[in-house]
Design a protein around this motif. Structure first.
Motif, short mmCIF file in Angstrom:
data_model
loop_
_atom_site.label_atom_id
_atom_site.label_comp_id
_atom_site.label_asym_id
_atom_site.label_seq_id
_atom_site.Cartn_x
_atom_site.Cartn_y
_atom_site.Cartn_z
N ALA A 147 0.87 -1.18 0.00
CA ALA A 147 0.00 0.00 0.00
C ALA A 147 0.91 1.23 0.00
CB ALA A 147 -0.92 0.01 1.21
N ILE A 148 0.72 2.09 -1.00
CA ILE A 148 1.59 3.26 -1.16
C ILE A 148 0.79 4.52 -0.84
CG2 ILE A 148 2.98 4.60 -2.79
CD1 ILE A 148 3.47 2.01 -4.34
N LEU A 149 1.34 5.36 0.05
CA LEU A 149 0.77 6.66 0.38
C LEU A 149 1.63 7.72 -0.32
CD1 LEU A 149 -1.29 8.33 2.03
CD2 LEU A 149 0.37 8.29 3.92
N PRO A 150 1.18 8.23 -1.48
CA PRO A 150 2.03 9.14 -2.25
C PRO A 150 2.33 10.44 -1.50
CG PRO A 150 0.23 8.29 -3.60
CD PRO A 150 -0.08 7.93 -2.17
N GLY A 151 3.55 10.93 -1.69
CA GLY A 151 3.94 12.20 -1.09
C GLY A 151 3.29 13.37 -1.80
N ARG B 267 11.65 10.89 -2.27
CA ARG B 267 11.96 9.92 -1.21
C ARG B 267 10.81 8.93 -1.04
NH1 ARG B 267 12.75 13.50 3.93
NH2 ARG B 267 10.97 14.52 2.90
N MET B 268 11.18 7.65 -0.87
CA MET B 268 10.22 6.61 -0.51
C MET B 268 10.66 6.02 0.82
SD MET B 268 9.64 4.74 -4.20
CE MET B 268 8.21 3.80 -3.67
N LEU B 269 9.81 6.16 1.82
CA LEU B 269 10.07 5.59 3.14
C LEU B 269 9.28 4.30 3.25
CD1 LEU B 269 9.62 8.92 5.15
CD2 LEU B 269 11.70 8.04 4.05
N MET B 270 9.97 3.19 3.40
CA MET B 270 9.32 1.88 3.34
C MET B 270 9.36 1.21 4.71
SD MET B 270 10.09 -1.16 0.55
CE MET B 270 9.72 -0.07 -0.82
N VAL B 271 8.24 0.59 5.08
CA VAL B 271 8.17 -0.17 6.33
C VAL B 271 7.57 -1.53 6.01
CG1 VAL B 271 5.92 0.86 6.93
CG2 VAL B 271 7.37 -0.15 8.73
N CYS B 272 8.15 -2.60 6.59
CA CYS B 272 7.70 -3.93 6.21
C CYS B 272 7.76 -4.90 7.38
CB CYS B 272 8.53 -4.48 5.05
SG CYS B 272 10.23 -4.95 5.49
N GLY B 273 7.03 -5.99 7.21
CA GLY B 273 7.10 -7.18 8.03
C GLY B 273 6.76 -8.34 7.11
N VAL C 32 2.67 -2.97 10.57
CA VAL C 32 2.59 -2.32 9.26
C VAL C 32 1.15 -1.94 8.94
CG1 VAL C 32 2.84 -2.72 6.77
CG2 VAL C 32 4.68 -3.39 8.34
N LEU C 33 0.21 -2.85 9.18
CA LEU C 33 -1.20 -2.54 8.92
C LEU C 33 -1.70 -1.40 9.80
CD1 LEU C 33 -2.61 -6.16 8.51
CD2 LEU C 33 -2.60 -4.39 6.76
N GLU C 34 -1.30 -1.40 11.05
CA GLU C 34 -1.73 -0.33 11.95
C GLU C 34 -1.15 1.02 11.52
OE1 GLU C 34 -3.85 0.89 15.57
OE2 GLU C 34 -4.06 -0.50 13.90
N LEU C 35 0.10 1.01 11.07
CA LEU C 35 0.70 2.24 10.56
C LEU C 35 -0.06 2.76 9.35
CD1 LEU C 35 4.45 1.19 10.88
CD2 LEU C 35 3.33 3.01 12.18
N ALA C 36 -0.42 1.85 8.45
CA ALA C 36 -1.17 2.26 7.27
C ALA C 36 -2.54 2.82 7.66
CB ALA C 36 -1.33 1.08 6.31
N ARG C 37 -3.19 2.18 8.61
CA ARG C 37 -4.51 2.64 9.06
C ARG C 37 -4.45 4.05 9.61
NH1 ARG C 37 -7.66 3.17 13.55
NH2 ARG C 37 -5.94 2.62 14.96
N VAL D 13 5.60 3.76 1.98
CA VAL D 13 5.22 2.46 1.39
C VAL D 13 5.12 1.43 2.50
CG1 VAL D 13 5.78 0.72 -0.33
CG2 VAL D 13 6.50 3.10 -0.69
N PHE D 14 3.94 0.80 2.61
CA PHE D 14 3.67 -0.22 3.62
C PHE D 14 3.67 -1.58 2.91
CE2 PHE D 14 1.36 3.71 4.45
CZ PHE D 14 1.81 4.05 5.73
N VAL D 15 4.46 -2.53 3.40
CA VAL D 15 4.61 -3.81 2.69
C VAL D 15 4.52 -4.99 3.65
CG1 VAL D 15 5.98 -5.14 1.06
CG2 VAL D 15 6.24 -2.65 1.13
#
Length: 451
Positions: free
Chosen positions: A118-122, A129-135, A164-169, A181-183
Motif C-alpha cells: 500500500a503506497i501513500l504518495p507524497g 523519497r520513498m520511506l518503506m516499512v515492512c514485516g 505495518v497494517l496499523e501504521l497504514a490505518r 510504502v507499507f509492505v
C-alpha cells in the motif's frame, strides 16, 4: 556552621548538575496525535486474524478462502483497501506478484508469490523519497518444508505485519512530503524471496528507497534462558559499511575514518533520537551488526541493492516461540501462539516506527553536496552545502560527536549554507541535516572532504 555550609554546597552542586542534564523535548502535536491512535487492541485483533489462517507457509494453499497463505494475503490486501476507503482514497493498494523459480532447496517448483503493498504518495512533486516499512506474513514450524501443520507465527512475524497494517490505518489519514510504502513481505522463511524481488524491482525501476524499516519479531518481551523481562527496550540493527561500497568509496572512508558513519548507521542514530523523543518508556539500543549473529532478514536484500535499510526487533528472544511445532514442553507450552505476544510492547514499537516515518516524511530533504573544507590546516572545522530541492528548510543542524561516541552529542543551528565551528575535525565527527520550523529533521548527511 561548617556542616550547614557543606550542606548548601552539596545542594548547590546537585542543582547545577540537574540543570545541566535537563533537556527540553518538543513534540509535534500532529505526530503525537497519530501515536495515540495506535491501538494495542487493533494489533491483537490483526495477529489473531492472521493466526486463524492456520498456516501462512509460503507454499501452502492458495485456493481456500479460510486457510493458507492465499487466504492470508487476500485478507491483508482487503485491510489495506478498507483503510483506503475509510481515509479518502489516499492509498494505492496492489500485489507485487512474481514467479519464484525452483531453487533445489526450499522452493521445489516454480511458485507464484505475492508481496502486499500500500503506497501513500507524497505531496511534494520535487520530493522523490520513498520511506518503506515492512514485516513478513509467511510463517513456519520446525520443518521449513512443512506446509500443512498449524504454524501460527504470532510473533514471527504477524507482529511485524500487524504493525505495518496499523501504521497504514493511522498514517493514511494524513499527508506527508515524502511517499510512504507499507509492505507485507512473502517468502522470508524460504529465503528472503519477497524482499529480494521487491528490492531488485526498486533498483531496476529507479525507486528512491530512502529508508527501509524491517520489523521482524517485535512483540515478545521475555528472554528465554536469561529470564529477562524487558518491555522498554528495542534493538535496531544497522551495518556500518555499505554492502555495495566501491573501491573509491572504501579509500575515502579509510582516509576519513568514517567506518561507523554509513547511511544505515546514521539512520539508526536518527531512529534512536526520534523514537525516544516521541515514545515514552522506550530505549532504542543500537546494535552494530546488519542482523543478529550469522542471521538475516528482509532488510538484507535492500542493503545489497544499495538502499539504506535497518532491522527493528525485540530486545530479547524466546526460541520456544520461533519456528516451533505446537506442543507441550516439560515446563510450558511451546509454539508461536498469540497469547504469548506482549501487545502493549508491540504498541510501543509500532509507535516508534510511526514517529520515525512521520517525522522524516514531514521533514525537508537532506542538504546537498555537503563538504568538510580542507583548504587549510586549522583547529576549526568549516563546512558548506547546498539547499535541498523541494520544500525548503528553515535551517540546518550541524551535529558533532567525539570519535568514540555512538550517538550525536551536540547540535548547532544555522540558517545559512555554511558554518565554521571551533571544534577540530581531528577529534570529532560531523553530520548535517535539514530542519523545518516545526522541528522535523531530515536524515543525517556525512560530509565529504572538499575545497
Amino acid at each position: 556552621p561548617i556542616l550547614m555550609k557543606l550542606t548548601y554546597c552539596i545542594l548547590f552542586l546537585l542543582i547545577i548538575n540537574t540543570a545541566a542534564a535537563q533537556r527540553v523535548v518538543v513534540r509535534d502535536p500532529m505526530i503525537s496525535g497519530m501515536l495515540e491512535q495506535v491501538s494495542a487492541t487493533h494489533l491483537e485483533q490483526t495477529i489473531r486474524k492472521l493466526v486463524s489462517f492456520q498456516t501462512r507457509h509460503t507454499l501452502s494453499d492458495t485456493l481456500s478462502k479460510t486457510t493458507g497463505i492465499g487466504a492470508a494475503r487476500t485478507w491483508i490486501k482487503s485491510e489495506f483497501e478498507r483503510y483506503n476507503k475509510d481515509n479518502g482514497g489516499r492509498l494505492k493498494v496492489s500485489y507485487d506478484q512474481f514467479v519464484q523459480p525452483a531453487d533445489g532447496k526450499r522452493v521445489p517448483e516454480p511458485t507464484i508469490l505475492k508481496n502486499v503493498m500500500a503506497i501513500l504518495p507524497g505531496t511534494d512533486p520535487a520530493d522523490k523519497r520513498m520511506l518503506m516499512v515492512c514485516g513478513h506474513y509467511d510463517s513456519r514450524v520446525t520443518d521449513v518444508m512443512n506446509k500443512k501443520d498449524f504454524a501460527p507465527g504470532a510473533n514471527d512475524d504477524a507482529s511485524g505485519v500487524a504493525g505495518v497494517l496499523e501504521l497504514a490505518r493511522v498514517m493514511s489519514k494524513n499527508s506527508f512530503h515524502a511517499t510512504i510504502v507499507f509492505v507485507a513481505m512473502v517468502g522470508e522463511e524460504q529465503g528472503l524471496y519477497g524482499a529480494a524481488h521487491l528490492a531488485k524491482r526498486a533498483k531496476e525501476e529507479g525507486w528512491n528507497v530512502h529508508l527501509l524499516l524491517n520489523n521482524d519479531m517485535i512483540g515478545n518481551s521475555y528472554g528465554m534462558e536469561t529470564d529477562l523481562k524487558d518491555n522498554s527496550s528495542v534493538r535496531v540493527f544497522s551495518e556500518g559499511i555499505p554492502a555495495v561500497e566501491t573501491k573509491e568509496q572504501a579509500s575515502a572512508r579509510q582516509s576519513a575514518g568514517t567506518e561507523n558513519d554509513g547511511t544505515a548507521r546514521q539512520a539508526a542514530r536518527y531512529i534512536k533520537e526520534t523514537g525516544e523523543k516521541y515514545v515514552d518508556q522506550l530505549q532504542v539500543k543500537l546494535i552494530y551488526r546488519r542482523d543478529r549473529f550469522l542471521r538475516g532478514g528482509d532488510h538484507t536484500p535492500f542493503s545489497l541493492q544499495g538502499f539504506t535499510a535497518v532491522r527493528i526487533t525485540e530486545m530479547n528472544e524466546n526460541f520456544n516461540r520461533q519456528h516451533q511445532d505446537i506442543k507441550k514442553g516439560q515446563e510450558s507450552q511451546i509454539g508461536d501462539l498469540p497469547e504469548y505476544v506482549d501487545y502493549t510492547y508491540l504498541q510501543k514499537i509500532t509507535r516508534l516506527n510511526l514517529a520515525v516515518l512521520g517525522n522524516l516524511g514531514l521533514a525537508p530533504q537532506e542538504p546537498d553536496e555537503v563538504l568538510l573544507l580542507t583548504t587549510e590546516l586549522t583547529n576549526k572545522t568549516a563546512l558548506k552545502w547546498n539547499a535541498p530541492a523541494g520544500v525548503q528548510p528553515s535551517g540546518y543542524y550541524v551535529l558533532i560527536r567525539e570519535t568514540s561516541s555512538p550517538v550525536w552529542e551536540k547540535k548547532f543551528f544555522f540558517t545559512e549554507t555554511s558554518a565554521v565551528l571551533p571544534y577540530s575535525k581531528d577529534n570529532y565527527f560531523f553530520g548535517l541535516q535539514s530542519v523545518d520550523a516545526l522541528g522535523h529533521e531530515s536524515l543525517i548527511m556525512t560530509p565529504k572532504p572538499g575545497k
